[in-house]
Design an enzyme around this catalytic site. Sequence first.
Site, PDB file in Angstrom:
ATOM      1  N   TYR A 142     -44.141  16.993 -17.229  1.00  0.00           N
ATOM      2  CA  TYR A 142     -43.509  18.357 -16.560  1.00  0.00           C
ATOM      3  C   TYR A 142     -43.050  18.141 -15.343  1.00  0.00           C
ATOM      4  CZ  TYR A 142     -47.099  19.168 -20.513  1.00  0.00           C
ATOM      5  OH  TYR A 142     -47.604  19.562 -21.961  1.00  0.00           O
ATOM      6  N   ARG A 164     -46.334  13.440 -22.493  1.00  0.00           N
ATOM      7  CA  ARG A 164     -47.085  14.686 -22.118  1.00  0.00           C
ATOM      8  C   ARG A 164     -47.519  15.584 -23.119  1.00  0.00           C
ATOM      9  NH1 ARG A 164     -41.660  18.276 -20.716  1.00  0.00           N
ATOM     10  NH2 ARG A 164     -41.759  19.655 -22.650  1.00  0.00           N
ATOM     11  N   GLY A 165     -48.562  16.304 -23.096  1.00  0.00           N
ATOM     12  CA  GLY A 165     -49.081  17.279 -24.178  1.00  0.00           C
ATOM     13  C   GLY A 165     -49.583  16.435 -25.233  1.00  0.00           C
ATOM     14  N   GLU A 166     -49.678  16.847 -26.744  1.00  0.00           N
ATOM     15  CA  GLU A 166     -50.260  16.240 -27.661  1.00  0.00           C
ATOM     16  C   GLU A 166     -49.439  15.397 -28.687  1.00  0.00           C
ATOM     17  OE1 GLU A 166     -52.785  17.926 -31.707  1.00  0.00           O
ATOM     18  OE2 GLU A 166     -52.785  18.917 -29.585  1.00  0.00           O
ATOM     19  N   ASP A 167     -48.516  15.949 -29.005  1.00  0.00           N
ATOM     20  CA  ASP A 167     -47.590  15.308 -30.041  1.00  0.00           C
ATOM     21  C   ASP A 167     -47.014  13.849 -29.574  1.00  0.00           C
ATOM     22  OD1 ASP A 167     -46.396  15.170 -32.788  1.00  0.00           O
ATOM     23  OD2 ASP A 167     -44.407  15.313 -31.492  1.00  0.00           O
ATOM     24  N   SER A 168     -46.550  13.878 -28.382  1.00  0.00           N
ATOM     25  CA  SER A 168     -46.043  12.660 -27.889  1.00  0.00           C
ATOM     26  C   SER A 168     -47.016  11.631 -27.540  1.00  0.00           C
ATOM     27  CB  SER A 168     -44.956  13.009 -26.510  1.00  0.00           C
ATOM     28  OG  SER A 168     -45.745  13.502 -25.581  1.00  0.00           O
ATOM     29  N   ASP A 186     -46.518  22.272 -30.156  1.00  0.00           N
ATOM     30  CA  ASP A 186     -46.941  22.785 -31.059  1.00  0.00           C
ATOM     31  C   ASP A 186     -46.146  22.826 -32.408  1.00  0.00           C
ATOM     32  OD1 ASP A 186     -49.114  23.608 -29.659  1.00  0.00           O
ATOM     33  OD2 ASP A 186     -49.120  25.893 -29.401  1.00  0.00           O
TER      34      ASP A 186
END
Length: 367
Positions: free
Chosen positions: A190, A266-270, A15
Site C-alpha cells: 500500500y 499485502r492483503g490476503e491473496d498475495s 477479494d
Amino acid sequence: MRWDIFCRVIDNHGDLGVCWRLARQLAARGESARLWVDDGRALAWMAPGGCPGVAVVDWSDAEAVEAAAQAAPPDVLVEAFGCEPAPALIARYAEHARTPGFRGAWINLEYLSAEPYVERLHTLPSSVFRGPGEGLTKRFFYPGFSPRTGGLLREPELAARQAGFDRASWLAAQGIGWQPGERLVSLFCYEPARLAALLGQWAAGEAPVRLLVTAGRAAQAVRTALALAADAPAATAGRLSVHFLPLLTQDDFDALLWSCDLNFVRGEDSLVRALWAGLPFAWQIYPQDDDAHHVKLEAFLDAIEAPPSLRAFHRAWNDTHDADPSAPDAATLDDWARAAQRARDAQRAQDDLLTQLMRFVDALPRP
C-alpha cells in the site's frame, strides 16, 4: 455440482483474486463455476484468457440477474466475505435448497486470519431469519493455518509448476535486465510509512538491489518516495535499481514471487502465494482504524513461528512502533528463508481449502 461464487470488489482486487482462484480450481476439478462480481474489470489483466468452465456474470447487470433467476439454480452458493448476493438470486437458490434430497450448501467464505476465533467459528451454522433465504442455514468456512480451519487455496500442480520454473527465462521475457549478484526484491504494498527509509538503506548499502515494483499503489508509493515522474519506467539511486512492472496475470505474479530473493506482499491473496513460494517475504497487513490489524499480524507471526528478526521487521513495516525496518542482510534472509520453508511445508501437509470445502459440503445432512 453447480457453484455460484459472489464477490463484491471493495478495493485493491484482493477479494476478486481469491474468488477467481477458487473458481479456476473448481473448474479444474470438473465442477461448474459461475463467478458473480460487481466490478470485474481487473479480470482483463488478472486473467485475460478467462478459464474454461468458469462463467463471469456482472452482478450489476439487471438482465443477467433476471436470466440467472430463471435458470438452473446453484447447488452451492458461496457468499465471499459477507457480500450479500442479490435477493432474486437468493430466492432462486432457496427454492432449490428446499427440495427433498438437496445436496448443496450456502457457504459464507470468510477472510483469512490466524487468530483463535477462527478455529471456534469454522463450519458453524448461522440461521437466516429474514429475507428470501428465511429458514435456511449458512455455514461459516474460514481459511486458516491450523488443521482446525479450512486451510489455504492451493492448486494440485502448484509445487510441480514451481519446480519447473525457469527464473532467467521469465525475467528476460519481462524485459528485466537482471545481473547475477543483484538481489531481486518484489514490492506489492500500500503506502508504507517506512518505505522511503528502506529505499534509502538499499541505495546506500553494499549489495546491489533490483526492486521490481508492481503497478498501482506500490508504484505510486515508490515514485513519491523517490520524487520520480509519474511515467518514469525505471530509476537508479546508489546501489538500488528500480524497475516498474506492468499489471501482471495471476500466473505471472506467482512467477514474480518465485524469481525474487525477497518478496513484499499485502492483503490476503498475495500473502498466501508468498507462503507457497517458500522464499523470504514481508507482509503489509490491511490497516484498520482501531489497529485491530496489529493483533492479526501477531497471530500470523505466531502461526508461522517467525524468528525474532522477521517479527521485528514486520512490526516496523506495519508501523506498530516508531523504528524504521532494517534492510535484511544475506544471513538474515537465509534465516527468513528457512522460516518460510518450514511454514510452507507445514501447510502442504494439510489439505487445501477447496478439498476441505468440497468434503464439507458433501458430508452435510440432506433435507
